[in-house]
Scaffold this motif. Structure first.
Motif, PDB file in Angstrom:
ATOM      1  N   ILE B 285      25.136  69.152 161.080  1.00 15.68           N
ATOM      2  CA  ILE B 285      24.431  69.496 159.852  1.00 15.68           C
ATOM      3  C   ILE B 285      23.314  70.462 160.218  1.00 15.68           C
ATOM      4  N   ASP B 286      23.245  71.587 159.500  1.00  9.75           N
ATOM      5  CA  ASP B 286      22.215  72.578 159.795  1.00  9.75           C
ATOM      6  C   ASP B 286      20.916  72.126 159.124  1.00  9.75           C
ATOM      7  N   LEU B 287      20.273  71.134 159.730  1.00  8.30           N
ATOM      8  CA  LEU B 287      19.105  70.511 159.104  1.00  8.30           C
ATOM      9  C   LEU B 287      17.944  71.474 158.867  1.00  8.30           C
ATOM     10  N   PRO B 288      17.615  72.364 159.835  1.00 10.30           N
ATOM     11  CA  PRO B 288      16.513  73.292 159.560  1.00 10.30           C
ATOM     12  C   PRO B 288      16.791  74.161 158.329  1.00 10.30           C
ATOM     13  N   ARG B 289      18.043  74.590 158.167  1.00  7.22           N
ATOM     14  CA  ARG B 289      18.369  75.426 157.015  1.00  7.22           C
ATOM     15  C   ARG B 289      18.177  74.634 155.708  1.00  7.22           C
ATOM     16  N   ILE B 290      18.555  73.351 155.743  1.00  4.65           N
ATOM     17  CA  ILE B 290      18.406  72.534 154.542  1.00  4.65           C
ATOM     18  C   ILE B 290      16.922  72.292 154.239  1.00  4.65           C
ATOM     19  N   LEU B 291      16.128  72.104 155.294  1.00  4.44           N
ATOM     20  CA  LEU B 291      14.684  71.953 155.082  1.00  4.44           C
ATOM     21  C   LEU B 291      14.112  73.188 154.396  1.00  4.44           C
ATOM     22  N   VAL B 292      14.545  74.367 154.855  1.00  4.57           N
ATOM     23  CA  VAL B 292      14.057  75.605 154.233  1.00  4.57           C
ATOM     24  C   VAL B 292      14.539  75.689 152.790  1.00  4.57           C
ATOM     25  N   ALA B 293      15.814  75.354 152.561  1.00  8.47           N
ATOM     26  CA  ALA B 293      16.354  75.413 151.198  1.00  8.47           C
ATOM     27  C   ALA B 293      15.548  74.499 150.270  1.00  8.47           C
ATOM     28  N   LEU B 294      15.168  73.332 150.769  1.00  5.80           N
ATOM     29  CA  LEU B 294      14.395  72.405 149.941  1.00  5.80           C
ATOM     30  C   LEU B 294      13.000  72.935 149.658  1.00  5.80           C
ATOM     31  N   ARG B 295      12.449  73.678 150.612  1.00  5.44           N
ATOM     32  CA  ARG B 295      11.120  74.260 150.382  1.00  5.44           C
ATOM     33  C   ARG B 295      11.166  75.283 149.250  1.00  5.44           C
ATOM     34  N   HIS B 296      12.363  75.847 149.035  1.00  7.36           N
ATOM     35  CA  HIS B 296      12.495  76.829 147.955  1.00  7.36           C
ATOM     36  C   HIS B 296      12.730  76.160 146.603  1.00  7.36           C
ATOM     37  N   ASP B 297      12.836  74.831 146.617  1.00  2.39           N
ATOM     38  CA  ASP B 297      12.960  74.080 145.372  1.00  2.39           C
ATOM     39  C   ASP B 297      11.610  74.149 144.646  1.00  2.39           C
ATOM     40  N   ASP B 298      11.642  74.515 143.370  1.00  2.00           N
ATOM     41  CA  ASP B 298      10.396  74.699 142.600  1.00  2.00           C
ATOM     42  C   ASP B 298       9.472  73.488 142.673  1.00  2.00           C
ATOM     43  N   ARG B 299      10.082  72.299 142.680  1.00  2.00           N
ATOM     44  CA  ARG B 299       9.254  71.088 142.648  1.00  2.00           C
ATOM     45  C   ARG B 299       8.484  70.870 143.950  1.00  2.00           C
ATOM     46  N   LEU B 300       8.960  71.525 145.027  1.00  5.56           N
ATOM     47  CA  LEU B 300       8.308  71.320 146.318  1.00  5.56           C
ATOM     48  C   LEU B 300       7.581  72.561 146.800  1.00  5.56           C
ATOM     49  N   ALA B 301       7.567  73.601 145.960  1.00  5.79           N
ATOM     50  CA  ALA B 301       6.955  74.862 146.379  1.00  5.79           C
ATOM     51  C   ALA B 301       5.464  74.654 146.645  1.00  5.79           C
ATOM     52  N   LEU B 302       4.922  75.512 147.478  1.00  6.29           N
ATOM     53  CA  LEU B 302       3.496  75.453 147.775  1.00  6.29           C
ATOM     54  C   LEU B 302       2.706  75.701 146.503  1.00  6.29           C
ATOM     55  N   GLY B 303       1.572  75.036 146.386  1.00  5.02           N
ATOM     56  CA  GLY B 303       0.725  75.268 145.233  1.00  5.02           C
ATOM     57  C   GLY B 303      -0.672  75.656 145.678  1.00  5.02           C
ATOM     58  N   GLY B 304      -1.563  75.847 144.699  1.00  4.78           N
ATOM     59  CA  GLY B 304      -2.979  76.062 144.966  1.00  4.78           C
ATOM     60  C   GLY B 304      -3.274  77.297 145.803  1.00  4.78           C
ATOM     61  N   TRP B 305      -4.293  77.180 146.636  1.00  2.00           N
ATOM     62  CA  TRP B 305      -4.777  78.344 147.390  1.00  2.00           C
ATOM     63  C   TRP B 305      -3.729  78.855 148.371  1.00  2.00           C
ATOM     64  N   ARG B 306      -2.865  77.946 148.843  1.00  2.00           N
ATOM     65  CA  ARG B 306      -1.843  78.393 149.799  1.00  2.00           C
ATOM     66  C   ARG B 306      -0.865  79.353 149.138  1.00  2.00           C
ATOM     67  N   ALA B 307      -0.473  79.029 147.899  1.00  2.00           N
ATOM     68  CA  ALA B 307       0.445  79.918 147.176  1.00  2.00           C
ATOM     69  C   ALA B 307      -0.226  81.267 146.931  1.00  2.00           C
ATOM     70  N   TRP B 308      -1.523  81.227 146.552  1.00  2.00           N
ATOM     71  CA  TRP B 308      -2.239  82.482 146.308  1.00  2.00           C
ATOM     72  C   TRP B 308      -2.387  83.293 147.590  1.00  2.00           C
ATOM     73  N   LEU B 309      -2.624  82.602 148.697  1.00  7.65           N
ATOM     74  CA  LEU B 309      -2.754  83.300 149.974  1.00  7.65           C
ATOM     75  C   LEU B 309      -1.454  84.034 150.315  1.00  7.65           C
ATOM     76  N   LEU B 310      -0.321  83.379 150.076  1.00  8.63           N
ATOM     77  CA  LEU B 310       0.959  84.026 150.373  1.00  8.63           C
ATOM     78  C   LEU B 310       1.243  85.185 149.423  1.00  8.63           C
ATOM     79  N   ARG B 311       0.780  85.059 148.176  1.00  9.96           N
ATOM     80  CA  ARG B 311       0.921  86.189 147.252  1.00  9.96           C
ATOM     81  C   ARG B 311       0.108  87.371 147.758  1.00  9.96           C
TER      82      ARG B 311
END
Lengths: 238, 357
Positions: B285-311
């Protein structure tokens, strides 16, 4: 006519460890390539991609694509960025077939530095000399031990190569990992630093600048004399 | 005389390839294998129940207990389940969902041995176990354990109820030769292949056998191409053993997909993506790829200042001249106390131009 190679030095090498980029250029020239640096380059998009910020990753990935679309070879000094570009770049464009195709084509031309030397340039010895006790730290996204860099190191004249004890393990850098788990990151770095110190090497060599900086900071903070070096810096030394 | 185990001479990478291929094939044809499993279990005198959720499975067991006049249950993990719906629920969830199967033995109470005395088990009307594998062609379940508590719980009570996620199906009995070898570094101490209730010519075993095939969000995972591979998991725990961070945390974040409300936890961000888990996985199972895919799930996306920093970061990275200017500013005004990621005296591009390129 010599083949043309484009450097993608990565944002981290550009800003934090430029001598690794210069060493890489020197080694590639010595291997007989015309080396170019495209000024429009910035970052590969990995931080946003790993953080789950799709649109930012896509935007920065597109910028990379546009900058290097006509390059024959793109050589990268970091395993993490090289992995992003040769494996994940096409995944950034799920809804844009033409960008995805372009990304797929370009991703096959992106090479991590040591693999480029061994598999494309087909050189394993460039007359380098490095009279020190050196160990190799398996870097980012490459947990199975990397044979290539060890081969290259062992061909270096007067280099006293020593292997680290135990299986390869992450240094604790991992991009934005520190944001989420600072204590775990520190513990991981300390553990890897102990392995390095136990080897009694004077230099630790790696292929990912994130890992190298993570280890360098820990070594400096602990006032240890061990130097961190990119593989290219050893190979450029004569 | 020298004896060589045939198993030890098999190349693990071949086994891993084979295991991954079998699992992929089952998942691609799961509808067929579910029907085949039901057919074979029924042919062996057992009964198959399809449960959409853990609560459905719990309700079924309670109803069965009421109908048969059963007051005491034993589970493969916990022994005191009688009249405690929540305990029963936890037991089913653990057996069917998380790393409960093979690892269950290690999670038991230290005094469990006493609880598994034969008298206690015989007094129980229903014994509940999980299943490491559901073998379609034999209509059987396979239990792999280091002790034999699951086997005891399956054999002594009058009714044996096995709870298994629908992804636990393997096509043939002979596939066990591949999977049992990969389940742990050493071969499990007790392997039981159980099909149907006790036959008339058999001395022991349950009088009734029920296999509850639990969906519990798995069909939704199956429908999601980015996560589908997770259902190949055989719950061996190799990823946990190899993870350099907080293994239970992040890999637990993935297994939480298998328990309500079927969303991964924010812990998916707490990984360096070093790849050790994916390398260790015996079913590839390509677990790292699945971890990344889950990070792209809207419900788990970064919020707050971290999201703004990446923008902000992306804004700069799209503008090479602004990027270079900010690099110069960082050099000029870098606080001496900030040692960690101190910029070099000159950037690569400055040095490159300096060489007259």
């Amino acid at each position: 006519m010599a083949k043309r190679v484009s450097l993608f030095v990565t944002c981290m090498v550009d800003q934090l460890l430029p001598k690794a980029g210069l060493a890489m250029a020197e080694v590639l020239e010595r291997a007989g390539f015309d080396v170019e640096f495209r000024e429009a380059q910035t970052c590969c998009g990995l931080p946003a991609y790993q953080a789950g910020c799709s649109s930012q990753a896509r935007a920065v990935g597109s910028h990379f694509l546009n900058t290097f679309v006509d390059a024959d070879y793109v050589v990268v000094p970091s395993t993490g960025c090289a992995g992003m570009l040769s494996r994940d770049l096409p995944h950034l464009f799920p809804d844009d077939p033409s960008a995805r195709t372009a990304a797929q084509t370009l991703s096959t031309r992106v090479w991590e530095f040591s693999r480029f030397l061994l598999e494309v340039a087909k050189v394993d010895s460039l007359g380098a000399r490095f009279p020190h006790r050196v160990t190799y730290f398996d870097t980012c996204c490459s947990v199975p031990a990397q044979a290539g860099p060890r081969t290259l190191l062992q061909k270096v004249k007067d280099l006293d190569y020593v292997e680290l004890d135990g299986p390869p393990e992450c240094c604790g850098f991992g991009g934005l990992f520190r944001w989420h788990a600072p204590q775990e990151a520190d513990a991981m770095t300390q553990k890897q630093m102990s392995r390095i110190l136990a080897s009694k090497a004077s230099h630790v060599v790696g292929l990912d600048v994130g890992c190298l900086l993570q280890l360098r900071e820990a070594l400096e903070r602990g006032k240890h004399a061990v130097q961190t070096l990119h593989l290219a810096e050893v190979l450029a030394n004569q | 005389m020298t004896t060589t185990s045939t198993l030890s001479t098999v190349d693990t990478s071949t086994l891993r390839e084979r295991a991954a291929a079998i699992k992929k094939q089952v998942l691609a044809n799961l509808d067929h294998y579910l029907v085949e499993t039901e057919k074979q279990v029924t042919a062996h005198g057992g009964h198959v129940v399809f449960a959409q959720t853990v609560d459905d499975a719990v309700d079924y067991i309670l109803l069965l207990a009421k109908e048969r006049g059963v007051e005491h249950f034993v589970g493969a993990r916990a022994t005191n389940l009688a009249n405690d719906k929540q305990a029963l629920r936890n037991e089913i969830e653990a057996l069917g969902s998380d790393l409960g199967s093979y690892l269950a033995g290690r999670a038991r109470q230290p005094d469990a041995s006493a609880s598994y005395q034969l008298e206690r088990l015989l007094a129980a009307g229903i014994g509940i176990t999980g299943a490491n594998f559901v073998v379609a062609d034999a209509g059987a379940i396979c239990l792999a354990e280091d002790d034999d508590f699951g086997r005891r719980a399956s054999a002594a009570p009058k009714i044996h109820v096995a709870v298994a996620g629908i992804e636990k199906i393997i096509p043939r009995t002979r596939d066990l030769a591949v999977f049992l070898r990969l389940l742990s570094a050493r071969f499990p101490g007790h392997v039981s292949l159980l099909s149907g209730p006790r036959r008339t010519d058999e001395l022991d075993g349950p009088e009734e056998f029920v296999l509850i095939l639990l969906d519990g969000g798995r069909s939704a995972i199956l429908a999601d191409a980015a996560k589908r591979e997770l259902l190949q998991c055989i719950r061996c725990g190799a990823c946990l053993a190899r993870c350099p961070v907080t293994p239970v945390g992040q890999m637990g974040a993935l297994t939480r997909l298998l328990t309500p409300p079927h969303t991964a936890s924010p812990l998916v961000h707490a990984s360096t993506l070093c790849g050790a888990c994916g390398e260790a996985c015996p079913v590839k199972i390509d677990l790292p790829r699945i971890l990344v895919a889950l990070r792209h799930d809207d419900r788990l996306a970064l919020g707050g200042w971290r999201a703004w920093l990446l923008r902000g970061w992306a804004f700069v990275m799209l503008r090479p001249r602004l990027y270079e200017f900010l690099g110069l500013m960082a050099r000029a005004f870098w606080p001496a106390a900030w040692k960690g990621a101190k910029p070099a005296a000159k950037s690569f591009r400055q040095l490159w131009r300096g060489k007259g390129r």
